[in-house]
Design a protein around this motif. Structure first.
Motif, PDB file in Angstrom:
ATOM      1  N   GLU A   1      -2.643  -2.042  12.592  1.00  0.00           N
ATOM      2  CA  GLU A   1      -2.990  -1.644  14.032  1.00  0.00           C
ATOM      3  C   GLU A   1      -4.029  -3.111  14.604  1.00  0.00           C
ATOM      4  O   GLU A   1      -4.967  -3.317  13.886  1.00  0.00           O
ATOM      5  N   ASP A   2      -3.454  -3.590  15.740  1.00  0.00           N
ATOM      6  CA  ASP A   2      -4.192  -4.652  16.164  1.00  0.00           C
ATOM      7  C   ASP A   2      -4.517  -5.780  14.941  1.00  0.00           C
ATOM      8  O   ASP A   2      -5.486  -6.292  15.096  1.00  0.00           O
ATOM      9  N   GLY A   3      -3.502  -6.193  14.207  1.00  0.00           N
ATOM     10  CA  GLY A   3      -3.669  -7.080  13.247  1.00  0.00           C
ATOM     11  C   GLY A   3      -4.765  -6.766  12.068  1.00  0.00           C
ATOM     12  O   GLY A   3      -4.927  -7.288  10.948  1.00  0.00           O
ATOM     13  N   LEU A   4      -5.326  -5.407  12.182  1.00  0.00           N
ATOM     14  CA  LEU A   4      -5.943  -5.018  10.844  1.00  0.00           C
ATOM     15  C   LEU A   4      -4.973  -3.848  10.239  1.00  0.00           C
ATOM     16  O   LEU A   4      -4.119  -3.163  10.710  1.00  0.00           O
ATOM     17  N   VAL A   5      -4.982  -4.026   8.948  1.00  0.00           N
ATOM     18  CA  VAL A   5      -4.489  -2.926   8.035  1.00  0.00           C
ATOM     19  C   VAL A   5      -5.456  -1.992   7.957  1.00  0.00           C
ATOM     20  O   VAL A   5      -6.549  -1.912   7.628  1.00  0.00           O
ATOM     21  N   ILE A   6      -4.956  -0.333   8.255  1.00  0.00           N
ATOM     22  CA  ILE A   6      -5.718   0.890   8.212  1.00  0.00           C
ATOM     23  C   ILE A   6      -5.222   1.558   6.878  1.00  0.00           C
ATOM     24  O   ILE A   6      -3.706   1.671   6.744  1.00  0.00           O
ATOM     25  N   THR A   7      -6.271   1.912   5.906  1.00  0.00           N
ATOM     26  CA  THR A   7      -5.438   2.471   4.776  1.00  0.00           C
ATOM     27  C   THR A   7      -6.695   3.534   4.029  1.00  0.00           C
ATOM     28  O   THR A   7      -7.867   3.135   4.403  1.00  0.00           O
ATOM     29  N   ALA A   8      -6.229   4.353   3.269  1.00  0.00           N
ATOM     30  CA  ALA A   8      -7.142   4.837   2.437  1.00  0.00           C
ATOM     31  C   ALA A   8      -7.435   4.177   1.289  1.00  0.00           C
ATOM     32  O   ALA A   8      -6.820   2.831   1.141  1.00  0.00           O
ATOM     33  N   ALA A   9      -8.210   4.573   0.487  1.00  0.00           N
ATOM     34  CA  ALA A   9      -8.481   3.672  -0.973  1.00  0.00           C
ATOM     35  C   ALA A   9      -8.301   4.435  -2.167  1.00  0.00           C
ATOM     36  O   ALA A   9      -8.443   5.598  -2.110  1.00  0.00           O
ATOM     37  N   PRO A  10      -8.210   3.826  -3.331  1.00  0.00           N
ATOM     38  CA  PRO A  10      -8.121   4.451  -4.493  1.00  0.00           C
ATOM     39  C   PRO A  10      -9.326   5.324  -4.698  1.00  0.00           C
ATOM     40  O   PRO A  10     -10.192   4.737  -4.518  1.00  0.00           O
ATOM     41  N   ASP A  11      -9.255   6.506  -5.017  1.00  0.00           N
ATOM     42  CA  ASP A  11     -10.413   7.386  -5.238  1.00  0.00           C
ATOM     43  C   ASP A  11     -11.281   7.261  -4.270  1.00  0.00           C
ATOM     44  O   ASP A  11     -12.616   7.810  -4.005  1.00  0.00           O
TER      45      ASP A  11
ATOM     46  N   LEU B   1       0.768  -1.244  -0.020  1.00  0.00           N
ATOM     47  CA  LEU B   1      -0.119   0.005  -0.017  1.00  0.00           C
ATOM     48  C   LEU B   1       0.839   1.335  -0.159  1.00  0.00           C
ATOM     49  O   LEU B   1       0.707   2.129  -0.659  1.00  0.00           O
ATOM     50  N   LYS B   2       1.915   1.224   0.732  1.00  0.00           N
ATOM     51  CA  LYS B   2       2.794   2.381   0.732  1.00  0.00           C
ATOM     52  C   LYS B   2       3.415   2.785  -0.384  1.00  0.00           C
ATOM     53  O   LYS B   2       3.901   4.019  -0.690  1.00  0.00           O
ATOM     54  N   ARG B   3       3.606   1.795  -1.368  1.00  0.00           N
ATOM     55  CA  ARG B   3       3.986   2.069  -2.684  1.00  0.00           C
ATOM     56  C   ARG B   3       3.262   2.708  -3.596  1.00  0.00           C
ATOM     57  O   ARG B   3       3.382   3.427  -4.637  1.00  0.00           O
ATOM     58  N   GLN B   4       1.842   2.866  -3.114  1.00  0.00           N
ATOM     59  CA  GLN B   4       0.961   3.449  -3.932  1.00  0.00           C
ATOM     60  C   GLN B   4       0.875   5.078  -3.554  1.00  0.00           C
ATOM     61  O   GLN B   4       1.255   5.308  -2.338  1.00  0.00           O
ATOM     62  N   GLN B   5       0.465   5.636  -4.702  1.00  0.00           N
ATOM     63  CA  GLN B   5       0.360   7.330  -4.224  1.00  0.00           C
ATOM     64  C   GLN B   5      -0.680   7.803  -3.232  1.00  0.00           C
ATOM     65  O   GLN B   5      -0.641   8.561  -2.361  1.00  0.00           O
ATOM     66  N   TRP B   6      -1.968   6.841  -3.057  1.00  0.00           N
ATOM     67  CA  TRP B   6      -3.006   7.083  -2.089  1.00  0.00           C
ATOM     68  C   TRP B   6      -2.788   6.459  -0.785  1.00  0.00           C
ATOM     69  O   TRP B   6      -3.447   6.474   0.147  1.00  0.00           O
ATOM     70  N   GLY B   7      -1.751   5.592  -0.692  1.00  0.00           N
ATOM     71  CA  GLY B   7      -1.534   4.682   0.439  1.00  0.00           C
ATOM     72  C   GLY B   7      -0.288   5.011   1.283  1.00  0.00           C
ATOM     73  O   GLY B   7       0.036   4.157   2.247  1.00  0.00           O
ATOM     74  N   GLY B   8      -0.052   6.031   1.301  1.00  0.00           N
ATOM     75  CA  GLY B   8       1.231   6.558   2.270  1.00  0.00           C
ATOM     76  C   GLY B   8       0.972   6.435   3.618  1.00  0.00           C
ATOM     77  O   GLY B   8       1.672   6.430   4.390  1.00  0.00           O
ATOM     78  N   GLU B   9      -0.291   6.640   4.153  1.00  0.00           N
ATOM     79  CA  GLU B   9      -0.815   6.600   5.513  1.00  0.00           C
ATOM     80  C   GLU B   9      -0.971   5.079   6.021  1.00  0.00           C
ATOM     81  O   GLU B   9      -1.425   4.961   7.133  1.00  0.00           O
ATOM     82  N   ALA B  10      -0.911   4.331   5.059  1.00  0.00           N
ATOM     83  CA  ALA B  10      -1.179   2.851   5.608  1.00  0.00           C
ATOM     84  C   ALA B  10      -0.483   2.379   6.684  1.00  0.00           C
ATOM     85  O   ALA B  10       0.762   2.664   6.793  1.00  0.00           O
TER      86      ALA B  10
END
Lengths: 301, 293
Positions: free
Chosen positions: A251-261, A239-248
């Motif tokens: 947390e507690d076994g879950l991945v917190i991320t933004a989504a494309p668009d 995700l971090k390699r994506q332009q929109w995923g820099g904040e991925a």
């Protein structure tokens, strides 16, 4: 016509600005939350709304009338509980209501009985208030606020001193009042309560409005998603390699991320295309406390 | 009930204030204390030597003596009573924060102050009326026990009854000053402790100043300005007011009086200036825009 409106409302004490050009608009029949850390200017704002202190600049309108110019017309239509309930300790609960009722004009014994019933003090109404617990005093303070069947209720920390059952009763009562068409303006530190009952909130800090939004919008703010996968660390790296995923992050076994668009279905497509079959994907809801702390974080610290 | 129909009413506020006072234990305890004191004084008076012979020989003189004793008791008692009740009624709103409930309901600041002062005035009038009734009942009982009937009362001169009216007027003025002073002290301190301490200390301090002035005259060998100051003291002027009102100047001030003779006009002007000053302070502090309690 708004139930409560402030325009560029300001109050300064010497060089200290307690409230700074505050613009608020509370609609009728709305349950409105007013949040802010200690010293943010909440009580000062409430006191200005009730004509207890004069603004340095700006104005407050209640039910379409300027409070300073029409205080004797507009304030009897408002019920208020400001800070801890101020009561006559040597009087009984019923006499407290009678005394305030006399000041207001004519409030019947029937109405006093109704109010005592509403706030659950019917059996203790003839006891002196100095023998009441904090929660009972808070209930009586609310009773005083309700005495004149107000169109607008302004409540400063109404849940103070109430036990869990009392808090639930208070919540139901406020919802019922809003359902009857009354406007309820609540200043509170109990963020979970505000989150549960208010439709909109204003958050202030250092006397300034930081955010004013519907609670639902505020809680979904940020547009993040929670993803449950078998390989969270690998996914975060992808995700971090994506332009929109820099904040991925994980947390507690879950991945917190933004989504494309910003859309969930686009995120799912990305996951599948990249070999991360998710067990679950859901929009992330932050609680009000988290949002509040983020918005009121002191940048100096 | 519709919320719109409600609006703060002056006499509603007075009713609320009367209820507050009537529910205060201190109010009833002080009244009870006054009754006990009155009983003790009555017992002391009834046992006084030569009471019967004076009543028979000079009924009017006897009546003046009794008025002096009971009148002084009332003057002290009513002043203390009103200062305490007044301080509690006004300053306690600030101390307990209840002032914000009342103001937040649209009650006018001046309206509330006037309602409180009218309540105190009603209490003062009731107190004076009650005292007069009680005092006359006691005097009637004394006359009957000493003489066997009430005939001596009919011998009281018209001058006595006129002076009695003047005494009642002076008590009214003194009570009015006590109410104004309590309101001013409550306004300045906006706290019960300050209002009570300041208003109760005023008259003792005023009387004590009189002693200091006399000492200053002796110490410096100069009458001025020490004796002049005494003519502008509130307590001294109130103490001498009845004497100045009476054509025969029969009444003797029970406490300090001006060290230089003053006339009635001077006395009334001084009292009036103090009354105006107290009223201005009370109003100015009450209408202050910011209520931080």
């Amino acid at each position: 016509m708004a139930a409560l409106q402030t325009r560029a409302l300001s109050k300064s004490y010497g060089s200290r600005l307690a409230v700074d050009r505050l613009d608020l608009e509370v609609e009728r029949a709305e349950l409105f939350g007013f949040l802010g850390p200690n010293g943010a200017g909440k009580t000062t704002t409430i006191r200005m709304a009730l004509g207890l202190i004069a603004p340095t600049n700006g104005s407050v309108e209640i039910l379409g009338l300027d409070v300073r110019r029409h205080r004797s017309e507009v304030l009897p239509r408002v019920g208020a509980l400001v800070e801890s309930p101020a009561l006559y300790g040597y009087l009984s609960g019923r006499d407290n209501l009678r005394v305030i009722g006399s000041q207001l004009g004519r409030v019947s014994e029937k109405r006093i009985d109704e109010v005592l019933e509403i706030v659950g003090l019917k059996g203790r109404d003839r006891d002196r208030v100095r023998t009441y617990s904090m929660g009972m005093k808070q209930r009586l303070g609310l009773g005083i606020a309700l005495l004149n069947n107000p169109e607008l209720l302004i409540l400063d920390e109404p849940a103070n001193g109430l036990d869990p059952a009392g808090i639930v009763e208070m919540r139901d009562l406020l919802r019922n009042l809003a359902a009857e068409g009354k406007t309820v303006f609540i200043s509170s530190h109990v963020l979970s309560e505000v989150q549960q009952i208010c439709t909109r909130v204003a958050i202030i800090n250092h006397g300034r409005l930081v955010r004013l939004a519907p609670v639902a919008e505020l809680l979904q703010d940020g547009g993040e998603f929670e993803v449950k996968v078998d390989q969270p660390d690998e996914l975060v790296a992808a995700l971090k390699r994506q332009q929109w995923g820099g904040e991925a992050r994980s947390e507690d076994g879950l991945v917190i991320t933004a989504a494309p668009d910003g859309r969930g279905r686009s995120l799912i497509k990305f996951l599948v295309d990249n070999g991360f079959t998710p067990d679950a994907v859901s929009a992330r809801h932050r609680d009000l406390e988290e949002i509040f702390l983020t918005l009121t974080e002191d940048p100096v610290k | 009930m519709t919320a719109v129909a409600l609006r703060p009413r002056f006499f509603g506020a007075v009713g609320g204030e009367v209820r507050k006072v009537s529910r205060q234990l201190s109010f009833w305890l002080m009244l009870l204390g006054a009754l006990v004191m009155l009983g003790v004084i009555t017992l002391a008076v009834s046992g006084a030597e030569g009471l019967k012979s004076q009543l028979n020989s000079d009924p009017t003189g006897w009546a003046y003596n009794e008025l002096e004793v009971f009148g002084t008791l009332f003057q002290i008692g009513s002043g203390i009573f009103l200062l305490i009740i007044g301080s509690r009624l006004i300053a306690m709103e600030y101390s307990s924060g209840t002032i914000r409930i009342l103001y937040a309901r649209g009650t006018g600041r001046l309206q509330l102050l006037l309602a409180k002062m009218l309540t105190l005035a009603i209490i003062g009038v009731a107190l004076l009326a009650g005292f007069i009734v009680l005092a006359f009942a006691i005097l009637a009982a004394l006359v009957t026990s000493l003489h066997g009937n009430l005939d001596p009362v009919q011998s009281f001169s018209n001058a006595f009854w006129a002076d009695f009216g003047r005494w009642a007027l002076v008590q009214g003025i003194s009570m009015g000053m006590a109410i104004l002073m309590a309101a001013a002290a409550a306004g300045i301190g906006r706290s019960l402790a300050f209002a009570m301490a300041a208003s109760l200390a005023f008259f003792p301090a005023d009387n004590f100043t009189n002693i200091l002035e006399q000492l200053a005259v002796r110490a410096t060998g100069h009458q001025h300005p020490w004796m002049d100051i005494s003519t502008y003291q509130l307590g001294a002027n109130l103490n001498v007011l009845l004497n100045l009102l009476e054509p025969t100047h029969r009444a003797r001030p029970a406490f300090a009086s001006p060290l230089i003779p003053v006339d009635l006009t001077h006395c009334l002007v001084v009292v009036g200036v103090f009354a105006l000053g107290f009223a201005v302070i009370a109003v100015a502090r009450a209408v202050r825009p910011d209520v931080l309690e």
